[in-house]
Design a protein around this motif. Structure first.
Motif, short mmCIF file in Angstrom:
data_model
loop_
_atom_site.label_atom_id
_atom_site.label_comp_id
_atom_site.label_asym_id
_atom_site.label_seq_id
_atom_site.Cartn_x
_atom_site.Cartn_y
_atom_site.Cartn_z
N ARG A 100 20.74 21.75 -30.33
CA ARG A 100 21.68 21.10 -29.44
C ARG A 100 22.32 19.86 -30.05
NH1 ARG A 100 20.52 22.73 -24.19
NH2 ARG A 100 20.33 24.97 -24.28
N GLN A 101 21.52 19.05 -30.70
CA GLN A 101 22.06 17.80 -31.19
C GLN A 101 22.72 17.98 -32.56
OE1 GLN A 101 18.90 14.97 -30.74
NE2 GLN A 101 17.37 16.36 -31.57
N PRO A 102 23.94 17.49 -32.68
CA PRO A 102 24.70 17.63 -33.91
C PRO A 102 23.93 17.19 -35.14
CG PRO A 102 26.07 16.70 -32.21
CD PRO A 102 24.71 16.82 -31.63
N ALA A 103 23.19 16.07 -35.03
CA ALA A 103 22.45 15.57 -36.19
C ALA A 103 21.46 16.62 -36.67
CB ALA A 103 21.75 14.27 -35.85
N ALA A 104 20.84 17.33 -35.74
CA ALA A 104 19.86 18.35 -36.11
C ALA A 104 20.55 19.52 -36.80
CB ALA A 104 19.10 18.84 -34.88
N ARG A 105 21.71 19.92 -36.29
CA ARG A 105 22.44 21.01 -36.93
C ARG A 105 22.80 20.63 -38.35
NH1 ARG A 105 26.90 23.41 -32.64
NH2 ARG A 105 25.56 23.33 -30.81
N ILE A 106 23.29 19.41 -38.50
CA ILE A 106 23.74 18.97 -39.81
C ILE A 106 22.57 18.87 -40.77
CG2 ILE A 106 24.73 17.01 -41.05
CD1 ILE A 106 26.46 16.56 -38.49
N ALA A 107 21.46 18.32 -40.29
CA ALA A 107 20.28 18.20 -41.14
C ALA A 107 19.83 19.58 -41.59
CB ALA A 107 19.16 17.49 -40.39
N GLU A 120 35.18 15.38 -36.47
CA GLU A 120 34.77 13.99 -36.26
C GLU A 120 33.28 13.88 -36.03
OE1 GLU A 120 37.11 15.57 -34.77
OE2 GLU A 120 38.92 14.38 -34.35
N THR A 121 32.74 14.85 -35.32
CA THR A 121 31.31 14.82 -35.02
C THR A 121 30.49 15.00 -36.30
OG1 THR A 121 31.80 15.78 -32.88
CG2 THR A 121 29.51 15.81 -33.57
N VAL A 122 30.99 15.86 -37.19
CA VAL A 122 30.31 16.04 -38.47
C VAL A 122 30.29 14.73 -39.24
CG1 VAL A 122 30.39 17.23 -40.70
CG2 VAL A 122 30.94 18.47 -38.60
N SER A 123 31.44 14.09 -39.24
CA SER A 123 31.56 12.82 -39.93
C SER A 123 30.55 11.81 -39.38
CB SER A 123 32.98 12.29 -39.75
OG SER A 123 33.31 11.38 -40.76
N ARG A 124 30.55 11.70 -38.07
CA ARG A 124 29.62 10.76 -37.43
C ARG A 124 28.17 11.15 -37.68
NH1 ARG A 124 33.84 8.76 -33.59
NH2 ARG A 124 34.52 10.80 -32.89
N GLY A 125 27.92 12.44 -37.71
CA GLY A 125 26.55 12.91 -37.97
C GLY A 125 26.07 12.50 -39.35
N PHE A 126 26.92 12.69 -40.34
CA PHE A 126 26.57 12.26 -41.69
C PHE A 126 26.27 10.77 -41.71
CE2 PHE A 126 28.85 16.06 -43.69
CZ PHE A 126 27.68 16.61 -44.16
N PHE A 167 14.18 15.91 -38.96
CA PHE A 167 15.43 15.96 -38.21
C PHE A 167 15.86 17.40 -37.99
CE2 PHE A 167 16.37 11.49 -38.41
CZ PHE A 167 17.17 11.31 -37.30
N ALA A 168 15.75 18.18 -39.04
CA ALA A 168 16.16 19.57 -38.94
C ALA A 168 15.31 20.30 -37.91
CB ALA A 168 16.03 20.25 -40.30
N ARG A 169 14.06 19.88 -37.77
CA ARG A 169 13.16 20.57 -36.85
C ARG A 169 13.22 20.00 -35.46
NH1 ARG A 169 7.81 21.71 -40.56
NH2 ARG A 169 8.92 22.88 -42.16
N SER A 170 13.59 18.73 -35.37
CA SER A 170 13.64 18.11 -34.05
C SER A 170 14.65 18.85 -33.20
CB SER A 170 14.03 16.65 -34.16
OG SER A 170 15.43 16.53 -34.32
N TRP A 171 14.36 18.89 -31.95
CA TRP A 171 15.25 19.65 -31.08
C TRP A 171 14.94 19.29 -29.63
CZ3 TRP A 171 14.83 25.51 -29.86
CH2 TRP A 171 15.91 25.89 -29.07
N HIS A 172 15.88 18.68 -28.99
CA HIS A 172 15.73 18.48 -27.56
C HIS A 172 15.75 19.84 -26.91
CE1 HIS A 172 16.88 14.04 -26.59
NE2 HIS A 172 15.69 14.18 -27.07
N GLN A 173 14.60 20.44 -26.82
CA GLN A 173 14.59 21.81 -26.32
C GLN A 173 15.22 21.88 -24.95
OE1 GLN A 173 12.42 21.69 -28.71
NE2 GLN A 173 10.35 21.39 -27.99
N PRO A 174 16.02 22.91 -24.75
CA PRO A 174 16.60 23.13 -23.44
C PRO A 174 15.47 23.53 -22.51
CG PRO A 174 17.03 24.98 -24.86
CD PRO A 174 16.28 23.99 -25.67
N SER A 175 15.20 22.70 -21.56
CA SER A 175 14.15 22.96 -20.57
C SER A 175 12.84 23.34 -21.25
CB SER A 175 14.59 24.06 -19.61
OG SER A 175 15.19 25.11 -20.32
N MET A 176 12.34 22.41 -22.01
CA MET A 176 11.13 22.63 -22.79
C MET A 176 9.97 23.04 -21.91
SD MET A 176 8.74 19.83 -24.56
CE MET A 176 9.95 18.96 -25.56
#
Lengths: 234, 234
Positions: free
Chosen positions: A141-148, A186-192, A219-228
């Motif tokens: 869900r979180q852009p930073a996690a996708r990018i990582a 822009e989100t990619v940029s901010r994520g970097f 970071f790559a593994r972190s994930w605000h799970q949807p309804s964990m």
DNA sequence: CGGCGCCTTGACTGGCTTCAAAATGCGTGG
DNA sequence: CCACGCATTTTGAAGCCAGTCAAGGCGCCG
């Protein structure tokens, strides 16, 4: 073309000596050139020797969706196996070189050779693997996690090692990354930038240096799970 | 098992008479039962004869990510081809029946038969195709578009026809759909309702009826493109 | 040197996620 | 057959965050 690439092309790609042997044609492409286009007849499968490619499917409205990036040692062309015509387009992201193997030869000669079957299994498996990885990214869900995850995966594929100090030059634009990850540029940029601020990576235009491989992984593994709470672990 | 399914199993699945013939074992699974789990040795590929399955990869934290749904006539098991162990888990969404073909036989016998190569190409192509479709869904920004595309694709795969009056019973929960589309379950619920309100579909729990196939398509295709102005049409 | 992409940065808005709770359906057991 | 409990689904309200629009910086190539 470096020695490293030549070695990888042999270990991951076409076997050097495959029994009866078969025609191999190599082809040089300039940056931006098409390897094939949607609708092209299925002619061959391609092994990337040098450079980098992206495959993209044109949506109904002509908008491109990036399906994958392809580095030296990897295979392009399976997207045509279903309909006998290419579904995607393949474009060189930089000056590139591929080795192509005619699909007829592949079907009628290669598959008939015992020594080739193991190779076949592996390239097909890797294609599936890459697609699952892609889904894994888009699931975050979180852009930073996708990018990582994107960076981590790219490192793995480009040099088979992820460690502090490792450095990579991205062959694709921010826009391509954004499209691949289904984000705004822009989100990619901010994520970097965010990853840089946290000391995970160091960004200099398209050069990315890993400063903390452990953090990158977490970071790559972190994930605000949807309804964990609800999700069963099975 | 209906005639329709039997026919499809033959046309899309294992050829009825494949030369020398090979061992086929069928297996019955109860709803919720595992066909295989992550880490299992790659043993076979499976043709769904009846029921439905989901394949999911467990993330690092044990959270499941749904990779795909599999209907009668479709193949499960390619996710193990890369590492020789299954990467995903396959779970029956309802009481189900599969036909399994040992991977050894597939590699050493089937691939060696000329008549099987065309079949091989097609199932591999279809797997790739489904994954591209999935990416296509996740690429859509608006939930309604993802859901519409999801329904449209499911209709195509389950009865090869999308028209007003067509009806389908979803084998999976809203939560599974949410996970597959990378949305919150609540959003899926609201999405269905919104499509119903607009007269596109009619929702009765898991029974979905298409009321306006044209609208469904246009919803599936509509897409607030991310930065439409910049994206080149290539 | 100048034009042009590419990338970055800032502020605002909208809609999805989240949290919370009620309603509905289904299986189980009395 | 009915009552109960659990899982699933729906509905409502509020906050957050990514997308969008807009402007500015930087490198690249002519």
């Amino acid at each position: 073309m470096s020695d490293v690439i030549a070695v990888r092309a042999t270990s991951d790609g076409f076997p050097r000596d495959a029994g009866g042997g078969f025609a191999r044609r190599s082809r040089i492409l300039a940056k931006g050139e098409f390897l094939y286009r949607p609708g092209d007849a299925l002619r061959a499968i391609y092994l990337v020797l040098d450079g980098a490619f992206k495959t993209a499917s044109t949506g109904f409205d002509g908008v491109e969706r990036i399906v994958g990036f392809h580095l030296p040692g990897e295979i392009i062309g399976l997207d045509g196996w279903s309909e006998l015509r290419q579904r995607c387009m393949a474009i060189a992201l930089a000056d590139a070189c591929v080795c192509q193997l005619s699909i007829d030869q592949f079907m009628w000669t290669v598959l008939g050779q015992k020594g080739m079957r193991e190779w076949t299994r592996r390239i097909i498996g890797n294609c599936t693997r890459n697609e699952i990885e892609h889904l894994e990214m888009l699931g975050r869900r979180q852009p930073a996690a996708r990018i990582a995850l994107f960076l981590h995966e790219l490192m793995l594929r480009s040099q088979h090692r992820v460690e502090a100090g490792a450095c990579i030059t991205l062959p694709m634009t921010r826009e391509d990354i954004a499209c691949f990850l289904s984000l705004a540029p822009e989100t990619v940029s901010r994520g970097f930038k965010r990853l840089q601020t946290m000391g995970v990576i160091s960004v200099d235009h398209r050069r990315i240096e890993i400063r903390d491989a452990t953090k990158l992984q977490s970071f790559a593994r972190s994930w605000h799970q949807p309804s964990m709470r609800r999700r069963r672990v099975a």
